[in-house]
Design an enzyme around this catalytic site. Structure first.
Site, PDB file in Angstrom:
ATOM      1  CE  LYS A 253      -4.024  -2.269  -0.241  1.00  0.00           C
ATOM      2  NZ  LYS A 253      -4.642  -3.165   0.373  1.00  0.00           N
TER       3      LYS A 253
HETATM    4  C1  LIG Z   1      -5.518  -4.034   0.959  1.00  0.00           C
HETATM    5  C2  LIG Z   1      -7.045  -4.140   0.857  1.00  0.00           C
HETATM    6  C3  LIG Z   1      -7.768  -4.306   1.977  1.00  0.00           C
HETATM    7  C4  LIG Z   1      -7.311  -4.913   3.009  1.00  0.00           C
HETATM    8  O1  LIG Z   1      -6.347  -4.644   3.879  1.00  0.00           O
HETATM    9  P1  LIG Z   1      -5.237  -5.596   4.500  1.00  0.00           P
HETATM   10  O2  LIG Z   1      -4.457  -4.529   5.333  1.00  0.00           O
HETATM   11  O3  LIG Z   1      -4.288  -6.529   3.465  1.00  0.00           O
HETATM   12  O4  LIG Z   1      -6.096  -6.480   5.231  1.00  0.00           O
HETATM   13  C5  LIG Z   1      -9.199  -4.419   2.207  1.00  0.00           C
HETATM   14  N1  LIG Z   1      -9.707  -3.541   0.884  1.00  0.00           N
HETATM   15  C6  LIG Z   1      -9.095  -3.219  -0.244  1.00  0.00           C
HETATM   16  C7  LIG Z   1      -9.558  -2.848  -1.384  1.00  0.00           C
HETATM   17  C8  LIG Z   1      -7.678  -3.488  -0.286  1.00  0.00           C
HETATM   18  O5  LIG Z   1      -7.057  -3.287  -1.483  1.00  0.00           O
END
Ligand SMILES: *Cc1c(COP(=O)(O)O)cnc(C)c1O
Length: 383
Positions: A196
């Site tokens: 991210k």
């Molecule tokens: C990455 C992501 C999540 C979840 O995040 P994590 O920290 O990996 O649990 C939820 N929704 C979307 C759209 C994502 O891209």
């Protein structure tokens, strides 16, 4: 010699190393410690949310939202169909029924017109209305949170923003001008997974403007343990807290968010320039919506039906040591969700068939980006 160009890797520097070392030295390595509260405070300030609760993942933050909206087995949750499966998993953990809502072709965000039409139909037919509308801001592109909030208010639903991919994205015009994504719904979730825009290794943030929801989120995330002496738990909670070490990394990364957002945008601008006038479709950049272009993603020309062309480009890039990745398979195409109701679906299917994310790490060098651009243009010549 050229090296491999990765899709999106973390950008970790000395500040990160210093703060993590400090957290370890403090002895507070687990979910209690100054960095957790510091991270929550600074994060709330950054996005302009009154309350923030640090979580072990974005999925955990979303699940807390579903619990706090009191989603029970058989309740309906409307969610964007074109998204990463974590979005709907949070609702599935509560055994919710899903209403999968297709995207609009221009913004790639939830199509609120088909949602509202269906809710009007359901209301007049006396059918179940959604308890939650979960709006996903995909790939850093703000979705229409104002419109979604109006529909949520009209039909008595809770609006949860899945802002996992869009930290730093804002509105610059319209009714939400000056606001960050994740501050419009009753609750929102962010993710700090490794790929991210900023990372804590793994982690997430729950935000809200409601003090009671924030208090309950923290309570549920700490096994619903009461302050009384002798382990009293007044409901079933979770171990969803972020560790102090991860929070130290978060404080350092958050202090660099302006740099990260600026870099993502300059990478996007350079790709956009390079692909202008070619048959490649660039990602949406809607007026008044300031995307962070978390994963810069293009649509390949639709010469053949299905995913053949996109796979062909991915292989062509891979042969030059350039990593790329298809966009998500829509939720209605995921085997565990085959029985859920879907509104539309063709737009998400096309985004999946034609969508490919290109390298866009914040420390991507200009030379490496040039390599990617030249390779994509060379591929076009082979068509
Ligand atoms: C990455 C992501 C999540 C979840 O995040 P994590 O920290 O990996 O649990 C939820 N929704 C979307 C759209 C994502 O891209």
């Amino acid at each position: 010699m050229s090296t491999r160009v990765p899709l999106a890797i973390p950008n970790i520097g000395q500040t990160e190393a210093d703060l993590v070392a400090d957290a370890m030295r403090s002895g507070f390595v687990s979910s209690v410690g100054e960095y957790v509260t510091e991270f929550e405070r600074r994060f709330a300030e950054y996005v302009g949310a009154p309350y923030a609760v640090a979580c072990s993942s974005g999925t955990a933050a979303l699940h807390l939202g579903m619990r706090l909206a009191d989603v029970q087995p058989g309740d309906l949750v409307a969610v964007s169909d074109f998204t990463f499966m974590a979005s709907s998993n949070a609702a599935s953990y509560q055994f919710a029924d899903l209403l999968l809502v297709d995207s609009k072709p221009d913004s790639w965000g939830m199509d609120l017109d088909i949602l509202r039409t269906e809710l009007l139909r359901r209301r007049s037919a006396g059918e179940k209305l959604p308890k939650v509308i979960e709006l996903v801001h995909i790939l850093g592109q703000p979705a229409d949170a104002h419109g979604a909030r109006e529909i949520a208010d009209e039909f008595g639903a809770v609006l949860i923003e899945d802002a996992a991919e869009a930290l730093g994205a804002t509105w610059s015009d319209g009714p939400l001008a000056g606001r960050h994504v994740g501050t419009v719904g009753h609750m929102a979730a962010f993710s700090f997974n490794g790929n991210k825009i900023m990372t804590t290794g793994g982690g997430g943030m729950f935000t809200t403007d409601d003090e009671e929801l924030a208090r309950r989120a923290k309570h549920l995330s700490t096994q619903a343990r009461m302050p009384e002496r002798g382990y009293l738990h007044n409901e079933i909670g979770y171990n969803y807290r972020l560790t102090n070490i991860a929070a130290a990394l978060g404080v350092a990364q958050l202090s660099r968010m302006d740099e990260f957002v600026a870099r993502k945008r300059s990478i996007a601008a350079r790709y956009n320039d390079a692909f202008a006038g070619t048959p490649i479709t660039c990602p949406p950049g809607m007026p008044g919506e300031e995307s962070t272009y978390w994963l810069y993603s293009i649509l390949v020309p639709s010469a053949e039906p299905g995913t053949e062309t996109r796979d062909n480009l991915q292989d062509f890039l891979g042969a030059a040591d350039i990593e790329s990745r298809p966009l998500w398979r829509p939720l209605h195409m995921q085997p565990p969700l085959a029985k859920e109701q879907v509104l539309g679906g063709a737009v998400g299917e096309e985004l999946f068939a034609r969508g490919l994310s290109l390298p866009c790490s914040t420390d991507l060098s200009d030379a490496d980006q040039q390599r990617v651009i030249e390779r994509v243009l060379a591929w076009l010549q082979t068509r």
